[in-house]
Design an enzyme around this catalytic site. Structure first.
Site, mmCIF file in Angstrom:
data_model
loop_
_atom_site.group_PDB
_atom_site.id
_atom_site.type_symbol
_atom_site.label_atom_id
_atom_site.label_comp_id
_atom_site.label_asym_id
_atom_site.label_seq_id
_atom_site.Cartn_x
_atom_site.Cartn_y
_atom_site.Cartn_z
ATOM 1 N N CYS A 167 64.195 49.018 52.445
ATOM 2 C CA CYS A 167 63.309 48.968 51.276
ATOM 3 C C CYS A 167 63.443 50.263 50.472
ATOM 4 O O CYS A 167 62.659 51.200 50.648
ATOM 5 C CB CYS A 167 61.862 48.740 51.719
ATOM 6 S SG CYS A 167 60.755 48.447 50.330
ATOM 7 N N THR A 203 38.663 34.557 49.092
ATOM 8 C CA THR A 203 38.807 33.213 48.515
ATOM 9 C C THR A 203 38.056 33.144 47.201
ATOM 10 O O THR A 203 37.060 33.850 46.995
ATOM 11 C CB THR A 203 38.276 32.117 49.460
ATOM 12 O OG1 THR A 203 38.520 30.838 48.867
ATOM 13 C CG2 THR A 203 36.793 32.270 49.744
ATOM 14 N N TYR A 204 38.573 32.335 46.299
ATOM 15 C CA TYR A 204 37.882 32.057 45.037
ATOM 16 C C TYR A 204 37.505 30.574 45.006
ATOM 17 O O TYR A 204 37.114 30.042 43.965
ATOM 18 C CB TYR A 204 38.803 32.400 43.854
ATOM 19 C CG TYR A 204 39.312 33.826 43.918
ATOM 20 C CD1 TYR A 204 38.530 34.889 43.469
ATOM 21 C CD2 TYR A 204 40.563 34.127 44.477
ATOM 22 C CE1 TYR A 204 38.977 36.202 43.555
ATOM 23 C CE2 TYR A 204 41.020 35.433 44.562
ATOM 24 C CZ TYR A 204 40.224 36.473 44.099
ATOM 25 O OH TYR A 204 40.670 37.769 44.192
ATOM 26 N N ASN A 205 37.680 29.913 46.179
ATOM 27 C CA ASN A 205 37.385 28.481 46.310
ATOM 28 C C ASN A 205 38.135 27.643 45.288
ATOM 29 O O ASN A 205 37.601 26.687 44.718
ATOM 30 C CB ASN A 205 35.868 28.221 46.207
ATOM 31 C CG ASN A 205 35.125 28.886 47.340
ATOM 32 O OD1 ASN A 205 35.435 28.661 48.505
ATOM 33 N ND2 ASN A 205 34.179 29.739 47.013
ATOM 34 N N THR A 206 39.378 28.040 45.042
ATOM 35 C CA THR A 206 40.217 27.264 44.126
ATOM 36 C C THR A 206 41.575 26.990 44.768
ATOM 37 O O THR A 206 42.014 27.716 45.657
ATOM 38 C CB THR A 206 40.475 28.041 42.810
ATOM 39 O OG1 THR A 206 41.126 29.278 43.128
ATOM 40 C CG2 THR A 206 39.193 28.322 42.069
ATOM 41 N N THR A 215 39.164 26.731 51.335
ATOM 42 C CA THR A 215 40.568 26.988 51.721
ATOM 43 C C THR A 215 40.689 27.641 53.097
ATOM 44 O O THR A 215 41.771 28.074 53.474
ATOM 45 C CB THR A 215 41.253 27.893 50.677
ATOM 46 O OG1 THR A 215 40.548 29.150 50.623
ATOM 47 C CG2 THR A 215 41.254 27.262 49.299
ATOM 48 N N GLU A 257 47.707 33.231 43.363
ATOM 49 C CA GLU A 257 47.561 32.590 44.677
ATOM 50 C C GLU A 257 48.738 32.938 45.583
ATOM 51 O O GLU A 257 48.580 33.109 46.792
ATOM 52 C CB GLU A 257 47.431 31.068 44.495
ATOM 53 C CG GLU A 257 46.114 30.683 43.834
ATOM 54 C CD GLU A 257 46.030 29.212 43.433
ATOM 55 O OE1 GLU A 257 45.028 28.559 43.803
ATOM 56 O OE2 GLU A 257 46.946 28.712 42.758
#
Length: 547
Positions: free
Chosen positions: A189, A441-444, A453, A518
């Site tokens: 790297c 989480t954004y619950n999407t 999720t 995401e």
């Protein structure tokens, strides 16, 4: 470093102050210094070469200073500094001196620049996080900008990294950066190696050590074996490896120093995974991030074309979207069905164990990206030993990875307290960072809202641990095959085990209907799950040595 160098560094540091008048004063000093140097040399001809690879120290010569100003004009979180840097570069150009321009298109080769947070357009909380990061390191690096999709996580990550590198601890500052170089070099790297070469020199590190590991102190050389095993086959780590480091006579490590070193090694192995997984580009002021040559007709880099990393964004491919139509809905339906199955029946312990062993064996057979040989350059490989040692050798020989039962040794019940005891506060910070990545989480899911999720996040985390032989007795590993498709598994395995082979094509081939934010979240999960897996093996070996 000479006194003059230290004064110069102090001026750059002044730009990180939250006090506007302090920034203005620092900038005035820099302006005078730069204009004096520019006027002294006059117009530069077209034949001037680009700065050398390690020319990121802002005081080495005018080219390096100009590259540093270019970085500040794009990346400094303070608007006044950005504007003054732009004006200064223009003034230098008006004298007939060639100024640099950025190479590439933003912080990531995989994510369009317009989708990544611009330093000039962030909310108050993110602005404060960016300012803290800039004040601590004198830069806002590309990793932080990409992590900026998730400010809560970024805050926890930067707090931990700052503590590991700069706050009180068992290891000296130059040792910390050198260990970062060793760990990042294991995965070739160059992005992280170059950053820490410059940080190493700024804290007074010996230039001779950068010629190669064999030029570093014996104590650091002895860490090479631990670095190698942790990066590629952590399950092979034993208490004998620990004993050799702690009982090496005049070159021995203390337990506290070793814990600090282990946390740094695992941090930079996993951060190398994130760097490759998100296609992080070189910093603007470092080698590969800028050029003094005028723009050519094509902005393509030859290596990008060769690796299929052109600028075309496959997310915008109408045929691809047609082909993948319903991908998200299918995944959501599977999650719903699995939840119903969970409620209806519970598999026996024997069946759960069988499913784990089956998934572990299958994970060994997942082939990483284009499985071609990646030969590290001498520039990178000199920082570690045995370049041929890697993950693939063991999987091709069909060696068996022993099962590590979390019920017998877990982070929560064992590792956390060991780290906190020997390196106070770090266990707490790591725990918060692990929890932040796991629970974020954004619950999407893509365009769908109000989605739980947790099942998907747990499948990703447990699949990574499964590849390392780590088993949770209460988890049904049959769920992994239902939720993670083959292209996603190939991406996960490559990024976790051989991150240097990750390509843009692989990044685009999984979850094609999902947002870039995401996918970055997935990469945070992969990074933290990998770090925790390595830590578990290292801390278990240390615990066995101590008992």
């Amino acid at each position: 470093m000479e006194v003059q160098d230290q004064e110069s560094l102090g001026r750059w540091d002044g730009l990180g102050s939250r006090d506007a008048s302090s920034r203005t004063e620092a900038m005035e000093n820099i302006c005078q210094d730069v204009m004096r140097k520019a006027e002294a040399i006059g117009p530069i001809t077209a034949s001037v070469p680009s700065p050398p690879a390690l020319g990121c120290l802002p005081n080495s010569d005018l080219n390096d200073i100009l590259a540093h100003l270019l970085m500040l004009s794009k990346r400094c979180p303070f608007e006044d500094v950005r504007a003054q840097c732009i004006r200064l570069l223009k003034a230098v150009q008006d004298l007939g001196v060639r100024i640099p321009r950025p190479l590439g298109n933003g912080p990531s080769r995989f994510i369009p620049e317009k989708e990544i947070l611009q330093v000039s357009k962030v909310d108050a909380r993110t602005q404060s996080i960016f300012e803290d990061a800039f004040a601590a390191l004198g830069r806002l690096d590309n990793i932080s900008l990409v992590m900026g999709f998730h400010p809560q996580y970024l805050e926890s990550f930067l707090r931990t990294q700052h503590y590991l590198l700069q706050m009180d601890g068992p290891l000296s500052l130059h040792y910390r950066h050198y260990i970062g170089i060793m760990a990042a070099a294991r995965h070739q790297c160059s992005y992280l190696v170059n950053l820490h070469v410059n940080d190493f020199l700024q804290v007074g590190g010996d230039l001779k050590w950068l010629n190669g590991l064999d030029e570093a102190p014996q104590k650091l050389q002895q860490l090479g074996e631990l670095n190698k095993i942790l990066a590629h086959r952590p399950w092979l780590l034993t208490k004998e490896h620990i004993e050799r480091l702690l009982k090496a006579e005049e070159h021995s490590w203390s337990l506290a120093e070793l814990i600090h070193a282990v946390v740094l090694l695992t941090h930079y192995h996993s951060l190398a995974s994130f760097t490759f997984g998100c296609g992080i580009t070189p910093e603007i002021h470092c080698d590969g991030g800028h050029t003094f040559r005028p723009p050519s007709l094509s902005q393509y880099c030859v290596c990008d074309i060769a690796n299929g990393n052109g600028h075309a964004n496959h997310h915008d491919d109408p045929l691809g979207n047609q082909e993948m139509c319903g991908e998200v809905e299918v995944l959501m339906e599977r999650m719903k069905q699995l939840q119903e199955c969970r409620d209806d029946e519970e598999a026996s312990q024997e069946e759960m164990a069988t499913r784990f062993e089956r998934e572990k064996t299958e994970s060994m057979l997942v082939v990483t990206a284009e499985d071609e040989e990646c030969v590290p350059s001498r520039d990178i490989s000199r920082h570690f030993e045995d370049p041929s040692y890697g993950y693939k050798d063991f999987s091709r020989r069909g060696e068996h990875v022993p099962t590590f039962r979390v019920q017998d040794y877990s982070w929560e019940d064992h590792g956390f307290s060991l780290v906190n005891r020997l390196y106070p506060d770090v266990g707490q910070m790591l725990d918060e960072k692990f929890q932040m990545a796991y629970n974020l989480t954004y619950n999407t899911m893509a365009t769908h809202k109000d989605v739980d999720t947790s099942m998907l996040r747990r499948a990703i985390w447990n699949y990574i641990h499964c590849m390392f032989g780590i088993r949770y007795d209460d988890y049904d590993y049959g769920e992994i095959n239902q939720l993670l498709d083959r292209s996603f598994k190939i991406y996960i395995k490559t990024m976790v085990c051989s991150p240097e082979k990750t390509t843009k094509r692989m990044y685009e081939s999984f979850w094609r209907q999902f947002q870039h934010s995401e996918k970055v979240h997935v990469n945070l999960l992969l990074m933290e799950a990998r770090m925790q897996a390595e830590l578990l093996y290292a801390l278990r070996a240390i615990t066995r040595y101590m008992t």
